[in-house]
Design an enzyme around this catalytic site. Structure first.
Site, PDB file in Angstrom:
ATOM      1  N   LYS A  19      14.505  -1.663   7.419  1.00 15.41           N
ATOM      2  CA  LYS A  19      13.795  -0.971   8.501  1.00 15.41           C
ATOM      3  C   LYS A  19      14.572  -1.089   9.809  1.00 15.41           C
ATOM      4  O   LYS A  19      14.902  -2.181  10.256  1.00 15.41           O
ATOM      5  CB  LYS A  19      12.404  -1.583   8.640  1.00 15.41           C
ATOM      6  CG  LYS A  19      11.488  -0.915   9.649  1.00 15.41           C
ATOM      7  CD  LYS A  19      10.101  -1.559   9.548  1.00 15.41           C
ATOM      8  CE  LYS A  19       9.096  -0.930  10.494  1.00 15.41           C
ATOM      9  NZ  LYS A  19       7.757  -1.531  10.320  1.00 15.41           N
ATOM     10  N   GLU A  51       4.435  -0.767   2.156  1.00 19.13           N
ATOM     11  CA  GLU A  51       5.251  -1.673   2.953  1.00 19.13           C
ATOM     12  C   GLU A  51       4.859  -3.123   2.684  1.00 19.13           C
ATOM     13  O   GLU A  51       3.675  -3.452   2.630  1.00 19.13           O
ATOM     14  CB  GLU A  51       5.064  -1.354   4.444  1.00 19.13           C
ATOM     15  CG  GLU A  51       5.926  -2.195   5.366  1.00 19.13           C
ATOM     16  CD  GLU A  51       5.684  -1.900   6.838  1.00 19.13           C
ATOM     17  OE1 GLU A  51       6.561  -2.238   7.654  1.00 19.13           O
ATOM     18  OE2 GLU A  51       4.625  -1.340   7.182  1.00 19.13           O
ATOM     19  N   CYS A  92       7.519   2.812   7.816  1.00 20.55           N
ATOM     20  CA  CYS A  92       6.429   2.680   8.785  1.00 20.55           C
ATOM     21  C   CYS A  92       6.826   3.144  10.189  1.00 20.55           C
ATOM     22  O   CYS A  92       6.964   4.333  10.428  1.00 20.55           O
ATOM     23  CB  CYS A  92       5.895   1.254   8.778  1.00 20.55           C
ATOM     24  SG  CYS A  92       4.266   1.098   9.570  1.00 20.55           S
TER      25      CYS A  92
END
Length: 280
Positions: free
Chosen positions: A118, A44, A155
């Site tokens: 994300k 990430e 994540c």
């Protein structure tokens, strides 16, 4: 013969500057390709520190356009040179003041295939992400690559089962989850959530984490990058918890059909009964 995809994951320690992080990633991709890897995913926000440990507008300078920024262009060149699919998580600027936590997906011929932004953005101590990122607006795209259909989940997303399922319903065979997760907060979940997602959705998951304690805070990123199969079993060992590593593993795609025939989770779903879970 088995239908194998050789896949790679790269975990890196923050070196102190963007240029050396990018150079290290390019070297790691080359190392993966030299071992026969056909697809590779970086961690990430791979070229920077995990700056979300603080709230400081100076870190907006790490943003780039995707796909028109220099790092995406470089990764296209690297993908074409090595004939490898690349998933490159970066800090994206859509326009001044509008920023996303994004992964670019590049095919083995260097073609830019698209991006995932994300969706779920945390705002807790040491992970002040709402200061830096808007929630994603791409949905849960699937990318048809040289190694088949892949998806990306970033994540904090991994705590939300709905996106994992959306990727499976769209036909993902491998889902990459690049992360920055620390020892004190969520290590106990690291070996639970991704294997559970792989089992529930009957695909492979590549879980990537960075390593080390960075100057911006006390978060101890513990590595332990790994692949997990649709039975919930690690494919080989997890990576080190303290040093840079390139994890290369053979993923048997025939196992997907075997598991789906055995458990038939997709057959037995009841979407007609799930409306309440998406009500505001």
């Amino acid at each position: 013969m088995s239908n194998l995809v050789r896949a790679a994951l790269v975990q890196q320690r923050w070196t102190g500057d963007k240029d050396s992080m990018i150079a290290g990633a390019v070297e790691a991709i080359g190392a993966a390709a030299s071992q026969g890897a056909q697809v590779v995913c970086l961690q990430e926000l791979f070229y920077g520190p995990y700056f979300c440990q603080v709230q400081d507008a100076d870190y907006y300078s790490y943003t780039e356009g995707i796909p028109d920024g220099p790092t995406t262009k470089l990764m296209q060149e690297v993908a074409e040179r090595h004939g490898i699919v690349i998933v490159a998580p970066m800090y994206e600027q859509e326009q001044p003041g509008v920023y996303y936590n994004t992964a670019a997906v590049i095919d083995a011929d260097g073609k830019y295939l698209g991006k995932y932004r994300k969706n779920h953005i945390p705002q807790v101590k040491g992970f002040w992400e709402k200061f830096y990122f808007r929630p994603g607006n791409t949905g849960y795209p699937i990318f048809d690559t040289a190694v088949g259909r892949i998806g990306v989940y970033i994540c904090y997303d991994r705590h939300f089962p709905e996106g994992w399922r959306a990727l499976g319903l769209a036909g993902a065979k491998i889902v990459f989850n690049p992360s920055a997760t620390s020892r004190g907060l969520s290590q106990y979940l690291w070996r639970l959530e991704q294997p559970a997602a792989a089992v529930a959705n009957e695909y492979y998951v590549g879980a990537i984490n960075r390593v080390g304690i960075e100057p911006l805070g006390e978060n101890d990123f513990y590595g332990q990058t790994y692949f997990v199969d649709p039975r919930g079993e690690l494919v080989g060992d997890a990576a080190s918890d303290e040093k840079d590593e390139v994890v290369v593993r053979d993923l048997d795609m025939d196992r997907l059909a075997e598991v789906r025939d055995l458990w038939a989770f997709y057959r037995d779903r009841r979407p007609d009964s799930y409306d309440s879970i998406v009500a505001p």
